[in-house]
Design a protein around this motif. Structure first.
Motif, short mmCIF file in Angstrom:
data_model
loop_
_atom_site.label_atom_id
_atom_site.label_comp_id
_atom_site.label_asym_id
_atom_site.label_seq_id
_atom_site.Cartn_x
_atom_site.Cartn_y
_atom_site.Cartn_z
N PRO A 44 0.98 -1.22 -0.01
CA PRO A 44 0.04 0.01 -0.23
C PRO A 44 0.86 1.30 0.01
N LYS A 45 0.25 2.36 -0.70
CA LYS A 45 0.82 3.66 -0.38
C LYS A 45 -0.12 4.45 0.57
N LEU A 46 -1.30 3.93 0.51
CA LEU A 46 -2.26 4.39 1.61
C LEU A 46 -2.95 3.29 2.23
N LEU A 47 -2.56 3.11 3.63
CA LEU A 47 -3.33 1.91 4.30
C LEU A 47 -4.30 2.55 5.30
N MET A 48 -5.57 1.87 5.13
CA MET A 48 -6.71 2.15 5.96
C MET A 48 -6.92 1.15 6.96
N VAL A 62 -5.64 7.72 19.29
CA VAL A 62 -5.86 8.84 18.22
C VAL A 62 -5.19 10.16 18.46
N MET A 63 -5.16 10.52 19.90
CA MET A 63 -4.44 11.90 20.13
C MET A 63 -3.08 11.62 20.28
N ARG A 64 -2.58 10.43 20.26
CA ARG A 64 -0.99 10.40 20.47
C ARG A 64 -0.44 10.16 18.93
N THR A 69 1.18 6.67 4.01
CA THR A 69 0.17 7.36 4.53
C THR A 69 -0.96 6.36 5.24
N ILE A 70 -1.33 6.72 6.25
CA ILE A 70 -2.34 6.07 7.08
C ILE A 70 -3.76 6.70 7.30
N VAL A 71 -4.43 6.20 7.30
CA VAL A 71 -5.97 6.70 7.66
C VAL A 71 -6.82 5.62 8.66
N LEU A 72 -7.06 6.25 9.80
CA LEU A 72 -7.64 4.85 10.52
C LEU A 72 -9.03 5.43 11.38
#
Lengths: 255, 325
Positions: A170-174, A214-216, A203-206
């Motif tokens: 992946p270039k973008l990992l979800m 999340v905040m970290r 790049t990551i989207v979670l």
């Protein structure tokens, strides 16, 4: 540089609008979090981006290309790979085999290649073995390579899922709720792994409910509530946003 | 090589040596003794080919087919008609029959493999029944329920394998070729995709594996194995009838798969040999023979639920990891 651009994405199931004109941009190298209460439409948003569902309207641009409504496999082949909340591991296969199966999209060859094993197939198999090892090292499961996946503790199964997704290149990992059900220790290890993957330029989207994580981790956050984007910003901005507090804690307490 | 397999290299060597020793001892006995033992071994090897193919579809891809006997019938009757009536070379007849089986598997599999679980089982079951009916009805071609006799033994040109021993030797080579093919498939991208489908179709799909296409290819390959087994049977006995490829073939092959170890490489072969010889070993029990036979199978499945092949992995590693081959 913008890697993924979601604009006015809408999905309705009959009368229910699961995503209502959601827009956001994702920069290369981001760790982008999508948060929101249960039923806010987070997983629907993932399904729209990754091609599991077709949007009712709106568009998804990836690396300058319109990928709206493309098939799941085609989107994955472009480098947008996701993990699923509900999709399991191959439980009776070894940890290593799980990752090797993940290389399916990144490799080629059928029955003929299997039988006659020409040079390129042997090289490819060697590549699969070596890269599987690398990925297991990345998520810290190298010493469990020969173990049946079922025997891994829950937290490590989650890491294996990530390693398997990484195999597709992946270039973008979800990641859909990667920390769900993990204890603090396991979540902390997960955070380190996500950071290491991000350090490799992915790049990551979670989607995540664990606010500490999340905040970290997150560089930016989008907050959904009832299918609508109600806020976007850095963790610090989102934390103090009145609309977000209202969505999470309920309006009455704030007034 | 993994660290783990380096550590366990020694027991693996011993277990391999033991397995080879058992196989060699069995073959020495069979070839030395001759007579009906060779016949039984011949059937075991034919079934070995059949279940090795079925194992690709059932053991690896995790699909159920109750109709694989249809392709054995195609192979058997193909060989019978082409060799006895048209005087074709056995090898040519075998290849032609297998090709026809592959084409029919493709045509039949295309609609049926969209079904899952029980529905797939029922559809494939019907396939076996239809073939059975056809082999009785099309008596101009198959000689009906009286059966087809006068099929020549396996051979090449003017050279014929007249003794059962010689046929058995060639059969063993064919079976080893079949196992080799299965092994190559297992250790490939194709094989990994089948294993993935067998464990979780949604997960396989999510990783970009075209589930339906892979199932179809596995079904066609299994049909080719079944067809070859059918051709071998026709040459070996010289006579076939619809009954030969009837329902008993399905139950017998399932027994072999589960007793031997479904989803393993050598398990199905071990199962084929054991299940073929078990009735012979129990002949002394006379009237009780069938009961003891069934009891023996039940005992095996209770105490070695993953089949004979799991004894192997037990010897190689202490954990209950399923056997790799």
């Amino acid at each position: 540089m913008t890697l993924l651009s979601v604009s006015n994405l809408t999905k309705s199931f009959g009368g229910i609008v699961a995503n209502d004109s959601v827009s956001f941009d994702l920069n290369e190298g981001d760790i982008y979090a999508v948060i929101g209460p249960n039923g806010a439409g987070k997983t629907t948003l993932f399904n729209l981006i990754s091609g599991v569902l077709r949007p009712t309207s709106g568009s998804v641009q990836y690396a300058g290309r319109d990928i709206t409504g493309l098939a799941q496999a085609d989107i994955a082949a472009l480098g947008v790979v996701r993990t699923y909340q509900l999709v399991q591991l191959f439980r009776q296969r070894t940890v290593e085999e799980n990752v090797q199966i993940g290389f399916h999209l990144a490799t080629r060859g059928g029955v003929g290649a299997a039988l006659f094993r020409p040079g390129w197939v042997r090289r490819q198999e060697r590549m699969v073995r070596e890269k599987s090892r690398e990925l297991l090292r990345l998520v810290g499961l190298e010493s469990q390579a020969g173990l049946v996946a079922d025997k891994l503790p829950y937290g490590q199964q989650r890491l294996l899922k990530i390693a398997r997704a990484m195999a597709a290149g992946p270039k973008l990992l979800m990641l859909d709720e990667p920390a769900a059900g993990l204890d603090t220790q396991e979540t902390s290890v997960l955070g380190d792994v996500i950071q290491r993957i991000n350090d490799q330029g992915i790049t990551i989207v979670l989607i995540e409910h664990d606010m500490n994580l999340v905040m970290r981790m997150a560089t930016r956050i989008t907050v959904l509530d009832f299918g609508k984007k109600i806020a976007e910003g850095t963790p610090v901005e989102v934390k103090v946003n009145p609309a977000v507090l209202a969505a999470y804690l309920g309006e009455a307490e704030l007034e | 090589m993994t660290l783990r397999s380096t550590i366990s290299a020694k027991p693996q060597v011993w277990a391999t040596a033991l397995a080879i020793a058992v196989a060699v001892a069995l073959l020495a006995y069979v070839f030395g003794r001759g007579g009906y033992v060779v016949t039984v071994m011949g059937f075991a090897v034919i079934y070995g080919v059949f279940v090795t193919g079925l194992n690709l579809f059932m053991g690896y891809a995790g699909q159920a087919s109750f109709g694989q006997n249809a392709f054995a019938a195609l192979g058997g009757y193909g060989t019978a008609v082409l060799c006895a009536d048209y005087g074709l070379e056995p090898i040519v007849a075998l290849v032609l029959s297998a090709t026809l089986s592959a084409v029919i598997a493709l045509i039949v599999g295309y609609p049926t493999l969209r079904l899952r679980g029980h529905y797939l089982a029922m559809a494939t079951f019907a396939l076996g029944l239809i073939t059975y009916e056809l082999s009785i009805e099309q008596s101009g071609l198959t000689r009906g329920f009286m059966g087809f006799s006068g099929i020549p033994p396996l051979g090449l040109g003017r050279f014929q394998l007249l003794s059962e021993r010689a046929q058995l030797a060639v059969f063993i080579l064919i079976m080893l070729l079949g196992v080799w093919v299965a092994r190559r498939l297992r250790g490939s991208r194709f094989g990994r995709a089948l294993l993935a489908i067998g464990e979780s179709e949604p997960a396989a799909n999510a990783l970009g594996i075209q589930v339906f296409r892979y199932k179809l290819v596995a079904f066609v390959i299994a049909a080719v194995y079944a067809s070859v087994a059918g051709s071998m049977f026709a040459h070996f006995v010289g006579y076939i009838s619809p009954e030969v490829f009837g329902l008993s073939m399905v139950t017998l092959s399932f027994t072999m798969l589960y007793v031997g170890g479904i989803g393993t490489l050598w398990g199905p072969i071990a199962g084929a040999v054991l299940v073929s010889f078990l009735p012979q070993l129990l002949r002394g029990f006379r009237d009780m023979q069938d009961i003891i036979y069934c009891l023996a199978l039940i005992v095996i499945l209770i105490f070695v639920p993953k089949g004979l092949a799991s004894l192997w992995s037990l010897a190689v590693r202490r954990s209950d990891v399923p056997a790799e081959r």
